[in-house]
Design an enzyme around this catalytic site. Structure first.
Site, PDB file in Angstrom:
ATOM      1  N   THR A 263     -79.657 -17.750  83.648  1.00 16.77           N
ATOM      2  CA  THR A 263     -79.744 -18.623  82.466  1.00 16.77           C
ATOM      3  C   THR A 263     -80.129 -19.984  82.997  1.00 16.77           C
ATOM      4  O   THR A 263     -80.041 -20.218  84.195  1.00 16.77           O
ATOM      5  CB  THR A 263     -78.356 -18.696  81.761  1.00 16.77           C
ATOM      6  OG1 THR A 263     -78.166 -17.532  80.969  1.00 16.77           O
ATOM      7  CG2 THR A 263     -78.193 -19.880  80.845  1.00 16.77           C
TER       8      THR A 263
ATOM      9  N   ARG B  17     -78.102  -7.848  70.951  1.00 20.49           N
ATOM     10  CA  ARG B  17     -76.967  -8.452  71.649  1.00 20.49           C
ATOM     11  C   ARG B  17     -77.190  -9.959  71.793  1.00 20.49           C
ATOM     12  O   ARG B  17     -78.265 -10.420  72.168  1.00 20.49           O
ATOM     13  CB  ARG B  17     -76.821  -7.804  73.024  1.00 20.49           C
ATOM     14  CG  ARG B  17     -75.688  -8.383  73.884  1.00 20.49           C
ATOM     15  CD  ARG B  17     -76.187  -9.424  74.850  1.00 20.49           C
ATOM     16  NE  ARG B  17     -75.165  -9.828  75.820  1.00 20.49           N
ATOM     17  CZ  ARG B  17     -75.288 -10.849  76.655  1.00 20.49           C
ATOM     18  NH1 ARG B  17     -76.410 -11.554  76.662  1.00 20.49           N
ATOM     19  NH2 ARG B  17     -74.331 -11.168  77.492  1.00 20.49           N
ATOM     20  N   VAL B  18     -76.165 -10.724  71.516  1.00 14.35           N
ATOM     21  CA  VAL B  18     -76.231 -12.175  71.702  1.00 14.35           C
ATOM     22  C   VAL B  18     -75.180 -12.556  72.733  1.00 14.35           C
ATOM     23  O   VAL B  18     -74.040 -12.077  72.666  1.00 14.35           O
ATOM     24  CB  VAL B  18     -75.973 -12.914  70.375  1.00 14.35           C
ATOM     25  CG1 VAL B  18     -75.938 -14.425  70.596  1.00 14.35           C
ATOM     26  CG2 VAL B  18     -77.052 -12.555  69.352  1.00 14.35           C
ATOM     27  N   GLY B  19     -75.572 -13.383  73.683  1.00 10.26           N
ATOM     28  CA  GLY B  19     -74.640 -13.804  74.730  1.00 10.26           C
ATOM     29  C   GLY B  19     -73.912 -15.086  74.357  1.00 10.26           C
ATOM     30  O   GLY B  19     -73.866 -15.491  73.192  1.00 10.26           O
TER      31      GLY B  19
ATOM     32  N   THR C 263     -73.277 -20.227  82.652  1.00 19.41           N
ATOM     33  CA  THR C 263     -74.132 -19.079  82.973  1.00 19.41           C
ATOM     34  C   THR C 263     -73.237 -17.986  83.516  1.00 19.41           C
ATOM     35  O   THR C 263     -72.346 -18.250  84.328  1.00 19.41           O
ATOM     36  CB  THR C 263     -75.205 -19.432  84.015  1.00 19.41           C
ATOM     37  OG1 THR C 263     -75.789 -18.210  84.491  1.00 19.41           O
ATOM     38  CG2 THR C 263     -74.651 -20.217  85.190  1.00 19.41           C
ATOM     39  N   GLY C 264     -73.461 -16.780  83.068  1.00 21.07           N
ATOM     40  CA  GLY C 264     -72.628 -15.696  83.575  1.00 21.07           C
ATOM     41  C   GLY C 264     -72.584 -14.556  82.592  1.00 21.07           C
ATOM     42  O   GLY C 264     -73.385 -14.494  81.657  1.00 21.07           O
TER      43      GLY C 264
ATOM     44  N   GLY D 150     -71.944 -13.041  79.658  1.00 22.61           N
ATOM     45  CA  GLY D 150     -71.689 -13.736  78.398  1.00 22.61           C
ATOM     46  C   GLY D 150     -70.502 -13.241  77.598  1.00 22.61           C
ATOM     47  O   GLY D 150     -69.809 -14.030  76.956  1.00 22.61           O
TER      48      GLY D 150
HETATM   49  N1  ASP Z   1     -74.762 -15.996  79.924  1.00 26.75           N
HETATM   50  C1  ASP Z   1     -75.988 -15.310  79.684  1.00 26.75           C
HETATM   51  C2  ASP Z   1     -75.759 -14.209  78.702  1.00 26.75           C
HETATM   52  O1  ASP Z   1     -74.760 -13.538  78.779  1.00 26.75           O
HETATM   53  C3  ASP Z   1     -76.588 -14.738  80.911  1.00 26.75           C
HETATM   54  C4  ASP Z   1     -76.423 -15.562  82.138  1.00 26.75           C
HETATM   55  O2  ASP Z   1     -76.054 -16.700  82.098  1.00 26.75           O
HETATM   56  O3  ASP Z   1     -76.689 -15.101  83.217  1.00 26.75           O
HETATM   57  O4  ASP Z   1     -76.614 -13.985  77.888  1.00 26.75           O
END
Ligand code: ASP
Length: 324
Positions: free
Chosen positions: A181, A209-211, A232-233, A235
């Site tokens: 992200t 899907r929504v993060g 970021t991670g 979600g």
């Molecule tokens: N947080 C984002 C999501 O889950 C993906 C990411 O940050 O790596 O959509």
């Protein structure tokens, strides 16, 4: 305490995850640092000129969205149907106004779509077709076609994930492999905070899907009274733990410092339950925290001195007194 009138700060990330140093070529590593530096430079120009934190985080995120190395805008990952669905959000710490889009494919810079939702609609979050109709109404620059967003690396990542599923091979549980992200947080010379986040989400996600990125209080949050956060991670964890708001709440109600609150959430809470990821945050005093609980996070920051700092792995900015 920093004198907000003479200082400012911008911190960015280009995603967290399993970044295996043995698979990183020196050329690629150089390109990542250059991409982070370009984004810092774009945001710095705004802040140095006396511009608003909101404009600085928008400029920094646009730069990262334009760079195919990062999972946002150009270079977004593919969902299980081989399509891209992007999410983005912005938040202004002055009055907690916020805007977000989810499940869009078309805007070259989804962060601009999010910003238009904030500034030119009565809503906070628009999704899918309705969001796209709004983008067209608002003349948000769109890519000519989906090939603008295509990168062979993301396509290959989708194929390997689909192949793993087809072959019935167990998921190694390493969700960190699949995500990325981009995001930015800033405090400007007037002491105002802002945050922006943009993402393609997670490779092979279910369509629709929504993060956490466009969910205010999960992946994105800004309030002048406490802090600005871009995460970021994985979600789903960040939504369930209302990560960005939890950090602000700990500061407000428990008197935590920014770094203490951010570590408590990212490292002590999400780490042990497998919620891989990290975030960048700045507070109303101009302090910064860039914690993550996986092997790396593309990240960087710049202050009023104009010196850009970028990092990928677990190097800690110890000399500068910044938790990482
Ligand atoms: N947080 C984002 C999501 O889950 C993906 C990411 O940050 O790596 O959509």
């Amino acid at each position: 305490m920093t004198d907000a009138r003479n200082s400012f700060v911008l911190a960015i990330h280009g995603g967290a995850g399993t970044i295996d140093p043995s698979r990183m070529t020196p050329e690629r590593e150089t390109a990542y640092h250059a991409g982070l530096r370009a984004a810092l430079t774009a945001g710095y120009a705004v802040l140095a000129d006396g511009g608003a934190a909101l404009d600085a985080v928008t400029a920094a995120v646009m730069s990262l969205e334009d760079n195919p190395l990062f999972n946002a805008g150009r270079g977004a990952v593919f969902n299980a149907d081989g399509r891209q669905e992007m999410d983005a959000a912005v938040m202004d710490g002055r009055d907690r106004s916020a805007g977000a889009v989810a499940g869009v494919l078309g805007p070259r810079n989804p962060v601009l779509a999010a910003r238009a939702v904030m500034e030119r609609s009565d809503h906070v979050l628009l999704i899918g077709e309705g969001a796209m109709a709004f983008c067209r109404d608002q003349k948000i620059p769109l890519a000519e076609d989906a090939s603008y967003f295509f990168t062979p690396e993301r396509w290959a990542a989708l194929q390997s994930e689909l192949e793993r599923r087809r072959s019935g091979q167990a998921d190694d549980g390493d969700q960190a492999r699949k995500h990325g992200t981009v995001g930015a947080v800033a405090q400007d010379r007037n002491g105002n905070l802002a945050a922006a986040t943009s993402t393609g989400g997670m490779t092979a996600k279910r369509p629709g899907r929504v993060g956490d990125s466009p969910v205010i209080g999960a992946g994105t949050y800004a309030d002048n009274a406490t802090c600005a956060v871009s995460a970021t991670g994985h979600g789903e964890f960040f939504i369930r733990y209302a990560v960005a708001h939890e950090i602000a709440a700990r500061m407000r109600w428990a008197g935590h410092g920014l770094d203490e609150a951010a570590h408590a959430v990212v490292v002590d809470t999400l780490g042990p339950i497998g919620g891989s990821g990290g975030l960048v945050a700045v507070d109303h005093r101009g302090s910064m925290s860039l914690p993550f609980n996986c092997s790396g996070m593309y990240r960087g920051f710049v202050r009023a001195d104009g010196v850009t700092h970028t990092a990928i792995y677990r190097e800690v900015y110890r000399a500068l007194g910044i938790g990482a």
